[in-house]
Write a protein that holds these residues in place. Structure first.
Motif, PDB file in Angstrom:
ATOM      1  N   PHE A 122       1.043  -0.971   0.244  1.00 41.11           N
ATOM      2  CA  PHE A 122       0.048   0.240   0.047  1.00 41.11           C
ATOM      3  C   PHE A 122       0.764   0.608  -0.106  1.00 41.11           C
ATOM      4  O   PHE A 122       0.455   2.548  -0.052  1.00 41.11           O
ATOM      5  N   GLY A 123       1.616   0.744   0.071  1.00 40.74           N
ATOM      6  CA  GLY A 123       2.929   2.491  -0.228  1.00 40.74           C
ATOM      7  C   GLY A 123       2.244   3.014   1.881  1.00 40.74           C
ATOM      8  O   GLY A 123       3.332   3.991   1.576  1.00 40.74           O
ATOM      9  N   VAL A 124       2.696   2.688   2.695  1.00 42.02           N
ATOM     10  CA  VAL A 124       2.283   3.091   3.663  1.00 42.02           C
ATOM     11  C   VAL A 124       3.743   2.368   4.457  1.00 42.02           C
ATOM     12  O   VAL A 124       3.827   3.734   5.879  1.00 42.02           O
ATOM     13  N   ALA A 125       4.167   1.750   4.645  1.00 40.30           N
ATOM     14  CA  ALA A 125       5.501   1.183   5.478  1.00 40.30           C
ATOM     15  C   ALA A 125       6.788   1.122   4.386  1.00 40.30           C
ATOM     16  O   ALA A 125       6.760   1.575   3.215  1.00 40.30           O
ATOM     17  N   PRO A 126       8.178   1.469   5.203  1.00 45.56           N
ATOM     18  CA  PRO A 126       9.275   2.334   4.708  1.00 45.56           C
ATOM     19  C   PRO A 126       9.877   1.411   3.403  1.00 45.56           C
ATOM     20  O   PRO A 126       9.682  -0.307   3.573  1.00 45.56           O
TER      21      PRO A 126
END
Length: 150
Positions: A122-126
């Motif tokens: 989702f692109g919300v973790a590093p």
């Protein structure tokens, strides 16, 4: 591992010490005896791994909740819902004996890795998140396997 911030890697590896210690005390009875005499039975064998494993799954639910705050709309609602699963899994599945609890924790950590991947996707973790999580999960699973199968 070069993309993982040094502090995250060091703290992550430090976080697996109780799992490693539990596995070592299973493999080395003299170390288990010393641990029991020195700091108590809760800190040896499967006991330390099971108790700490449940705590870590709950902690990781909080981490995932933090990632969910970066999502919007339906995806955020889904993220919040998914983020509580590791804590609930630990709560509801680790009440049996050490073997069944260990297997449940192993399944929980495998499931957590899937959730880690989803939040990363989702692109919300590093960007380095999966490198760290795969490493730590592999260590945790190996240690829990010693507790379950040895």
């Amino acid at each position: 591992m070069t993309g993982i911030p040094r502090s995250a890697l060091i703290l992550g590896l430090a976080g697996v010490i109780p799992f490693a210690w539990g596995a070592l005390t299973i493999l080395q009875p003299a170390l288990a005896d010393w641990t029991i005499r020195s700091i108590g039975p809760r800190f040896s064998g499967p006991y330390v791994m099971l108790f700490y494993g449940a705590i870590i799954l709950a902690f990781m639910s909080g981490v995932l909740w933090g990632f969910a705050t970066r999502l919007e709309g339906t995806q955020a609602a889904t993220g919040y819902g998914l983020s509580v699963i590791p804590a609930l899994w630990a709560f509801f599945t680790t009440g049996g004996g050490p073997t069944s609890a260990g297997i449940s924790l192993m399944a929980g950590f495998v499931g957590l890795l899937g959730l880690d991947w989803l939040f990363w996707r989702f692109g919300v973790a590093p960007v380095w998140w999966m490198q760290l999580r795969v490493l730590l999960t592999a260590i945790v699973l190996a240690c829990l396997a010693i507790g379950v199968f040895v």
